[in-house]
Design an enzyme around this catalytic site. Structure first.
Site, short mmCIF file in Angstrom:
data_model
loop_
_atom_site.label_atom_id
_atom_site.label_comp_id
_atom_site.label_asym_id
_atom_site.label_seq_id
_atom_site.Cartn_x
_atom_site.Cartn_y
_atom_site.Cartn_z
N ASP A 208 9.11 -38.21 27.36
CA ASP A 208 9.27 -36.77 26.98
C ASP A 208 9.04 -36.75 25.58
O ASP A 208 9.19 -37.59 24.82
CB ASP A 208 10.68 -36.40 27.26
CG ASP A 208 11.19 -34.98 26.96
OD1 ASP A 208 10.39 -34.07 27.94
OD2 ASP A 208 11.84 -34.76 26.06
N GLU A 268 4.97 -57.24 29.03
CA GLU A 268 5.35 -58.45 29.52
C GLU A 268 5.68 -58.37 30.80
O GLU A 268 6.16 -59.45 31.79
CB GLU A 268 6.73 -58.56 28.51
CG GLU A 268 6.61 -58.78 27.19
CD GLU A 268 8.08 -58.83 26.44
OE1 GLU A 268 9.01 -58.94 27.20
OE2 GLU A 268 7.92 -58.70 25.31
#
Length: 554
Positions: A208, A268
């Site tokens: 957002d 990751e």
């Protein structure tokens, strides 16, 4: 509980994906309180799967006082009781993944609720452990706010706090204080929030107001925006927010470093994506390109170019696409016509049923990924919500010139045989429009030519043409009533042509051995190399190789 992410065969699954936005309050109520919830979403996942979409964007469901309906977060690591529990969220992830649907959740990092424990501590005095976690500033000598920044929700972007006797920054509601991204502890904590949900099995984040994270450290005044450059793409015309050039309250260069740190974390994990919301009406395309280029920041981003009031003529769409391309081909956009913040596009642009279908096909053909908003697949219109039924503080603030966002947030309609549309057994939090009932899922399900079944065919058709998913974009022709372009990928070129008018049009295919696809969900006439498009129709043709030459008729 940690959910295992299903095996991913394509780490770039997001490139060209169709993402379906669900506004949890308004999708399905499972417990009869009139408010949608996570269990209700699980119940309706077969509908989502039937559309053929790749992922769901889930609007905020975190613990919140709900003054801005979840975009004012008071606990980033829990589910608000009105939506269910963390166990419900785990079940949602598990069921969605079993259906081949990925889950993208809405992270609101630029600000919190004023009821968040971080802010509660920060405001106690100027010396506590979190005293610098938010943007605090002393008043000017005359007691007025430290600068001229304005809130998108109207009025100054500064709120006086009597405990600290300082102002704090809020780009939205006064109850949504802005976090201080200049503080390294804040950045680390927010990255840890992202890790919490990644470990829970989410497939990505919708971020957002991603360009609002940092403000100018020196808190310099914004300059006035010349009258001729003002528009209402971000804030309604009645809002003075449009009177400034927002140089210092957002879009700061330090933002790029945080996005790189976030991307390092995401990398990751396997095949995670991000889509950033760029709230800027002056430099949206440039910011979109900067934030997604280079492969080390966001994966994709969207601005308000196709979410605003301006009618999307062929000329305008061509300008938007070429402007986006001018900043480099390594960036990636995500395009949408409707969402929870804007008037539904069928009403906004006064589109007929046929026009909505043609514009849907155009959206599915642009270079980039696509977001569609719940009910868009039904052709739902904006609802006129009476003032006494309004919930949105934005609409209440600017009524009647701007009526807020409630008209696009009314409940999803599943059945036509009751006044609540199958959404709830109780009175819904917003009223269901009577004219929506005839467009309910059950009413459209068995009608072969319904809007719902058109969207299913359209999304399936898009997936049969890799060039529509990941291809380059080459404009062939554009005027106010038509647009034609090529999408090219892996040795195959797809031609996309759209008649955006009530008048028949024709054009010649470029040189080459073009095949018109009989599975395309439109009616066209072909005579040799000439294509005739009836009003509000689209044509698709494909061939091996590429060609940018064209002759036009009409």
């Amino acid at each position: 509980m940690t959910q295992a992410t299903p095996h991913i065969t394509d780490p770039d699954w997001w490139r060209g994906a169709v993402i379906y936005q669900i506004y949890p309050r308004s999708y399905q109520d499972s417990n009869g309180d009139g408010i949608g919830d996570l269990a209700g979403i699980i119940e309706r996942l077969p509908h989502v799967a039937s559309l053929g979409v790749d992922a769901i964007w889930l609007s905020p469901f975190f613990t919140s006082p709900m003054l801005d309906f979840g975009y004012d977060v008071s606990d980033y690591r829990d589910v608000d009781p009105m939506f269910g529990t963390l166990s419900d969220f785990d079940a949602l992830i598990s069921r969605a993944h079993a259906l081949g649907i990925k889950i993208i959740i809405d992270l609101v990092l630029s600000h919190t609720s004023d009821q968040h424990p971080w802010f509660v501590e920060s405001r106690t005095d100027r010396n506590n452990a979190k005293s610098d976690w938010y943007v605090w500033a002393d008043p000017k000598m005359d007691g007025t706010p430290p600068n001229n920044w304005l809130s998108i929700f109207g009025g100054p972007a500064w709120q006086w706090d009597t405990s600290r006797q300082q102002y704090y920054l809020h780009n939205f509601l006064a109850e949504q204080p802005d976090l201080n991204f200049h503080n390294a502890e804040v950045r680390r904590e927010l990255l840890d929030v992202a890790r919490f949900w990644l470990d829970r099995g989410v497939d990505g984040f919708r971020l957002d107001t991603v360009n609002f994270y940092y403000c100018d450290a020196r808190l310099r005044d914004n300059p006035a925006l010349p009258m001729e450059e003002r528009n209402d793409n971000i804030a309604p015309a009645v809002n003075p927010y449009n009177h400034q050039e927002h140089l210092f309250d957002k879009n700061q260069p330090e933002n790029l470093d945080f996005l790189k740190d976030l991307r390092s974390l995401l990398d990751e994990y396997e095949a995670i994506t991000t889509v950033g919301e760029v709230g800027d009406s002056q430099r949206g395309s440039e910011i979109q390109a900067t934030y997604t280029g280079g492969g080390d920041k966001l994966h994709m981003a969207y601005d308000f170019a196709l979410l605003c009031q301006a009618y999307p003529t062929g000329t305008r769409v061509a300008d938007i696409m070429q402007t986006a391309q001018s900043f480099g081909n390594d960036s990636w956009g995500c395009w949408a016509y409707s969402n929870h913040d804007v008037e539904r596009h069928g009403s906004r642009w006064s589109l007929s049923d046929a026009a909505q279908r043609t514009y849907a096909a155009l959206l599915m053909s642009l270079r980039g990924s696509v977001c569609i908003y719940q009910g868009e697949e039904l052709g739902l219109s904006e609802v006129e919500v009476d003032f006494e039924d309004l919930q949105d503080p934005y609409g209440i603030r600017f009524w009647p010139k701007f009526k807020g966002r409630d008209g696009c947030r009314t409940p999803m309609v599943w059945k036509s045989d009751n006044q609540n549309g199958g959404f709830s057994e109780s009175k819904p939090w917003l009223p269901v429009a009577s004219d929506h009932l005839a467009k309910a899922v059950a009413a459209q399900e068995t009608a072969p030519n319904s809007m719902l079944n058109f969207y299913r065919r359209l999304i399936a058709f898009r997936k049969t043409h890799p060039a529509l998913l990941k291809g380059d974009f080459t404009l062939l022709h554009a005027d106010d009533t038509s647009i034609r372009f090529l999408r090219s990928h892996a040795g195959t070129t797809t031609l996309c042509a759209f008649n955006l008018s009530d008048t028949e049009q024709s054009f010649d295919l470029p040189a080459g051995a073009w095949t018109t696809d009989p599975k395309a969900p439109f009616t066209i006439q072909r005579d040799g190399n000439q294509i005739t498009l009836p009003p509000w129709q689209a044509a698709f043709a494909y061939k091996k190789g590429s060609n940018t030459g064209e002759n036009s008729h009409g």
